[in-house]
Design an enzyme around this catalytic site. Structure first.
Site, short mmCIF file in Angstrom:
data_model
loop_
_atom_site.label_atom_id
_atom_site.label_comp_id
_atom_site.label_asym_id
_atom_site.label_seq_id
_atom_site.Cartn_x
_atom_site.Cartn_y
_atom_site.Cartn_z
CD GLU A 1 9.89 -10.52 -17.59
OE1 GLU A 1 9.65 -11.21 -16.58
OE2 GLU A 1 9.64 -9.30 -17.66
CE LYS B 1 7.30 -1.32 -10.70
NZ LYS B 1 7.38 -2.12 -11.94
NE ARG C 1 4.22 1.63 -1.60
CZ ARG C 1 5.45 1.33 -1.21
NH1 ARG C 1 6.47 1.88 -1.80
NH2 ARG C 1 5.64 0.48 -0.23
CD1 TRP D 1 -2.42 -5.13 -4.59
CD2 TRP D 1 -1.77 -6.28 -2.77
NE1 TRP D 1 -2.25 -6.44 -4.95
CE2 TRP D 1 -1.85 -7.17 -3.86
CE3 TRP D 1 -1.39 -6.78 -1.53
CZ2 TRP D 1 -1.56 -8.52 -3.74
CZ3 TRP D 1 -1.10 -8.12 -1.41
CH2 TRP D 1 -1.18 -8.98 -2.51
CG HIS E 1 10.72 -34.67 -21.67
ND1 HIS E 1 11.10 -35.99 -21.80
CD2 HIS E 1 11.75 -33.93 -22.14
CE1 HIS E 1 12.32 -36.04 -22.32
NE2 HIS E 1 12.73 -34.79 -22.53
CE LYS F 1 6.29 -8.14 -17.37
NZ LYS F 1 7.54 -8.12 -16.71
CD GLU G 1 3.23 -8.41 -14.22
OE1 GLU G 1 4.04 -8.58 -15.15
OE2 GLU G 1 3.56 -7.95 -13.11
CG ASN H 1 2.86 -0.79 3.13
OD1 ASN H 1 2.30 -1.77 2.62
ND2 ASN H 1 4.10 -0.44 2.84
N GLY H 2 1.37 -3.16 5.23
CA GLY H 2 1.99 -4.35 5.80
C GLY H 2 0.94 -5.26 6.41
CB CYS I 1 -0.88 0.02 1.25
SG CYS I 1 -1.77 -1.52 1.47
O1 M6R Z 1 10.92 -5.15 -6.78
P1 M6R Z 1 11.26 -6.59 -7.11
O2 M6R Z 1 12.15 -6.70 -8.31
O3 M6R Z 1 11.79 -7.34 -5.95
O4 M6R Z 1 9.87 -7.24 -7.51
C1 M6R Z 1 9.77 -8.61 -7.74
C2 M6R Z 1 8.45 -8.95 -8.38
O5 M6R Z 1 7.38 -8.60 -7.55
C3 M6R Z 1 8.25 -8.23 -9.72
O6 M6R Z 1 9.33 -8.48 -10.58
C4 M6R Z 1 6.94 -8.68 -10.39
O7 M6R Z 1 7.03 -10.02 -10.75
C5 M6R Z 1 6.64 -7.79 -11.60
N1 M6R Z 1 5.32 -7.26 -11.49
C6 M6R Z 1 6.74 -8.48 -12.91
O8 M6R Z 1 6.43 -7.65 -13.98
#
Ligand code: M6R
Length: 613
Positions: free
Chosen positions: A487, A608, A27, A76, A510, A491, A494, A100-101, A2
């Site tokens: 990756e 984020k 965030r 969040w 396999h 993406k 996500e 936050n937390g 958050c």
């Molecule tokens: O800030 P960080 O690199 O530690 O974050 C790790 C992941 O949360 C971050 O890479 C996440 O997977 C991204 N949203 C991917 O696009």
């Protein structure tokens, strides 16, 4: 996860708070709220959904919040659905809190408070903070003492900011496990508390990060800091570098696209910090000393940063002859890892605040057996917790990344890790100087090559238009392109919400091959390399079973294999292919998401910085 902000000054703060929440919205964006205090009352405004709902709510009111001291939050959800009732701030008769937390022992605290007659109005863990402070205030404690008593009974990782009805110029902030910074503006006689220095950039560059267990009392002209033992302490203020970064989306429709197009510049800046472009030599001071004679290391990260670690493993083993073990931080921290004596551990994190990665580093720090394990952080935020708690940190120069999907942060991580590989190859004498110079040269060319790829981005739009019709997508790659396939799949999931999975191309037969039919496209990453021919054979196996192919490769391979869709890449040294092949998979995910009309910059359920477990 958050975003939190507190402002105390001389002017009404509600617009300052909503403007700041815009910068913090990346965030978390399930709900937003703010509270201000004046004339012996607390005014509370909360709305479900994005920040504009809160702004609209305030705009409709005849009496906007008048207070010159207030707190704000963008959420969040962890405990409790994203409803207005669960939105922060949470309030009681005397206090309002943004948090936050996670408060891990909230159930125990809640039942103790309920036995005392306290009525809870939300499903959140956060509400126990409010009522515990309120309880102590009603017992006659000062705001500071009530806060200290409350902090003593909270378990978990958190940052909080508290507003007091009867103290209309004072805020108290506390940090345990989640970041919190104080900002001072001498021009406007304002003081701030925020989870994020970026949020404070338009107000001030003068920032002080609270240390673990610290809490702070701020008023417009004064602040006092206390440590975990409630002793007054002094902490240094720094001038943060983030001030120039709040530049908006410019001509781009989304932050993600802007950030994709920033890559030539930011990858270039990152490389420049490590490569002497005249001598083609690498400068990473201290890395040789930290690694010493070590022939192994650990790479620990989450999400996209974990894929950067997987690329680095291949590069470090191949060029620096260092045996590498990669771990998800969330797994590492709970599985009693066997660390070798003195084995260096590298933690990779864009934000430098990811809860699991931070916990993994702390675990290594506590590891008492044998010689100490040096902890190195690779971060994009020099002031982050991970950097501050490490023995040594390396910074990427991606600049603030606002789009939730990581793009430029990833490619700058790859650039820095490629330089680390060459620095260690040099230190260990595993490559001749001429080869190091050739590889350094290949890296120096990367920004130009990215530009070349970006100029052909329109070709990706057509492919994306077709990809948007798929419900399942497979990504395949080998060697250093396998993590890029992972990756690519991440993406697409996500931001386009399309189910995607990635495999090492050789693993396809396999099991995953059973999924192939004419409805499931496969995206094949096959740059010219020692394994290109193998990957192209796997592609042929898919094609012969009717699976549609999207081939990302060099022009010659594309011509030979005539797939349904292809994107031609420049031919470069294999060392730099992971960085370059990332660009088309980012664009593909982006344009597919745009075709589907999803919220590219703020995809559902995500945030984020993942500062909770
Ligand atoms: O800030 P960080 O690199 O530690 O974050 C790790 C992941 O949360 C971050 O890479 C996440 O997977 C991204 N949203 C991917 O696009």
């Amino acid at each position: 996860m958050c975003g939190i902000i507190g402002i105390t000054g001389k002017r009404p703060v509600y617009t300052l708070i909503t403007d700041t929440l815009k910068r913090l919205e990346y965030r978390g964006y399930d709900s937003a709220g703010l509270a201000t205090t004046s004339q012996g009352r607390i005014d509370l405004w909360r709305a479900q959904g994005k920040l504009h709902n809160l702004e609209a709510l305030i705009a409709r009111s005849h009496e906007p919040p008048p207070g010159t001291c207030g707190i704000g939050h963008t959420r969040w959800a962890t405990h409790g659905r994203p409803t207005e009732n669960n939105a922060h701030p949470h309030i009681s008769d005397n206090v309002a809190v943004v948090h936050n937390g996670i408060i891990e022992n909230f159930r125990t605290l809640k039942s103790q408070l309920e036995k005392k007659g306290v009525h809870f109005t939300s499903e959140t863990d956060s509400e126990v903070i409010v009522h515990t402070i309120d309880h102590h205030l009603k017992q006659g404690d000062s705001p500071l003492r009530a806060t200290q008593k409350t902090l003593a009974c909270l378990e978990g990782a958190f940052a909080i900011v508290i507003l007091f009805r009867e103290h209309p110029t004072m805020l108290i902030g506390a940090r345990r496990g989640s970041p919190l910074a104080i900002g001072i503006s001498e021009d406007t006689e304002e003081m701030y508390l925020s989870s994020d220095a970026i949020a404070l950039a338009p107000f001030t560059q003068k920032i002080c990060y609270l240390e673990e267990g610290d809490h702070a009392v701020i008023t417009p002209h004064q602040f006092t800091l206390y440590n975990a033992n409630n002793k007054k302490v002094e902490r240094a203020f720094t001038l943060t570098a983030t001030s120039g970064a709040i530049s908006g989306k410019g001509e781009f429709p989304h932050y993600m696209l802007k950030e994709i197009y920033e890559q030539p510049a930011v990858v270039g800046e990152t490389l420049e910090t490590f490569i002497d472009s005249l001598k083609r030599t690498i400068t990473m001071p201290s890395i040789g000393t930290i690694f010493g004679q070590s022939t192994t290391c650990r790479l620990i990260a989450c999400g996209t940063s974990y894929y950067a670690a997987q690329v680095a493993r291949i590069l470090l083993e191949r060029y620096a002859h260092i045996s590498v073990h990669c771990d998800y931080a969330s797994e590492f921290r709970y599985r009693d890892p066997m660390l070798r004596d003195g084995q260096p551990c590298l933690f990779i994190s864009q934000s430098g605040e990811t809860a699991d990665t931070l916990a993994a580093m702390r675990l290594v720090r506590q590891h008492k057996k044998g010689k100490k394990n040096p902890c190195i952080a690779l971060v994009n935020v020099a002031e982050s917790s991970l950097a501050r708690e490490s023995d040594h940190f390396i910074v990427t120069h991606a600049g603030p990344e606002i789009g939730v999907a990581s793009t430029k942060a990833f490619t700058t991580q790859l650039a820095a890790l490629s330089c680390l590989t060459l620095a260690l190859a040099d230190h260990r004498g595993t490559l001749p100087q001429a080869t190091i110079q050739t590889l350094a040269n290949a890296l120096i060319e990367v920004p130009t090559r990215i530009n070349q790829i970006l100029k052909q981005a329109d070709a990706i739009k057509d492919i994306a238009h077709d990809l948007a019709k798929a419900h399942h997508v497979m990504y395949l790659g080998r060697d250093s392109l396998y993590p890029i396939a992972l990756e690519g799949a991440l993406k697409l999931k996500e931001i386009a919400y399309i189910h995607a999975h990635a495999h090492a191309a050789g693993e396809m037969k396999h099991g995953p091959i059973a999924l192939i039919d004419e409805t499931m496209p496969s995206i094949i990453l096959a740059p010219p390399s020692a394994v290109q021919v193998k990957t192209l054979s796997n592609m042929a196996e898919i094609a012969s079973r009717g699976g549609p192919i999207i081939l990302i490769s060099d022009a010659r391979a594309i011509k030979k294999s005539a797939p349904q869709h292809a994107f031609a890449m420049p031919e470069v040294h294999d060392f730099t292919n992971p960085i370059l092949y990332t660009i088309p998979i980012q664009l593909l995910a982006y344009h597919t998401a745009v075709s589907l009309g999803t919220d590219v910059d703020q995809p559902k359920n995500l945030a984020k910085a993942v500062t909770v477990e």
